[in-house]
Design a protein around this motif. Structure first.
Motif, PDB file in Angstrom:
ATOM      1  N   ARG A  29      39.243 -14.057  42.793  1.00 18.38           N
ATOM      2  CA  ARG A  29      39.231 -14.575  44.133  1.00 18.38           C
ATOM      3  C   ARG A  29      39.253 -15.982  44.346  1.00 18.38           C
ATOM      4  O   ARG A  29      39.191 -16.784  43.364  1.00 18.38           O
ATOM      5  CB  ARG A  29      38.048 -13.991  45.022  1.00 18.38           C
ATOM      6  N   LEU A  30      39.730 -16.649  45.562  1.00 15.96           N
ATOM      7  CA  LEU A  30      39.597 -18.017  45.815  1.00 15.96           C
ATOM      8  C   LEU A  30      38.428 -18.462  45.826  1.00 15.96           C
ATOM      9  O   LEU A  30      37.476 -17.883  46.371  1.00 15.96           O
ATOM     10  CB  LEU A  30      40.564 -18.302  47.121  1.00 15.96           C
ATOM     11  N   PRO A  31      38.180 -19.855  45.555  1.00 12.73           N
ATOM     12  CA  PRO A  31      36.991 -20.583  45.558  1.00 12.73           C
ATOM     13  C   PRO A  31      36.514 -20.775  47.002  1.00 12.73           C
ATOM     14  O   PRO A  31      37.368 -20.639  47.871  1.00 12.73           O
ATOM     15  CB  PRO A  31      37.206 -21.721  44.934  1.00 12.73           C
ATOM     16  N   THR A  32      35.190 -20.793  47.216  1.00 17.08           N
ATOM     17  CA  THR A  32      34.649 -21.110  48.666  1.00 17.08           C
ATOM     18  C   THR A  32      35.153 -22.457  49.067  1.00 17.08           C
ATOM     19  O   THR A  32      34.776 -22.532  50.439  1.00 17.08           O
ATOM     20  CB  THR A  32      33.129 -20.765  48.616  1.00 17.08           C
TER      21      THR A  32
END
Length: 107
Positions: A29-32
């Motif tokens: 998943r993409l970083p926050t």
């Protein structure tokens, strides 16, 4: 006599498989957070980089970022025909006053 696996062994294997799949999915998943400074490369245009921002000093070892050499050009020189009338003419007027919003608040 034949040795039989206890019933909890296949259940543990299934849980382990789901956990590994979940970890793989979570790590993809993409970083926050994103840092705009760490994305992309500066495009200095044909005029070159400002003082202190030489392309060869950017840490990437790429001089000029692949731009073709050219002469700097002023935006005012991009006019097709200075005698041509404008396509649209708009007069903007600034006024001070109160406006009532949809929720009844007056601004």
């Amino acid at each position: 006599m034949r040795w039989a696996w206890p019933r909890w062994v296949p259940i543990c294997l299934a849980v382990l498989l789901v956990a590994v799949a979940g970890i793989a999915w979570s790590s993809s998943r993409l970083p926050t957070q994103f840092s705009a400074l760490s994305m992309g490369e500066p495009d200095w245009g044909s005029g070159g980089a400002p003082a202190g921002h030489a392309p060869e000093a950017d840490g990437h070892g790429r001089a000029g970022h692949g731009h073709a050499p050219g002469n700097p050009r002023s935006v005012t020189s991009l006019i097709a025909d200075p005698a041509r009338p404008a396509d649209v003419r708009v007069d903007l007027v600034a006024r001070q006053g109160e406006v009532r919003l949809a929720d009844g608040t007056t601004v």
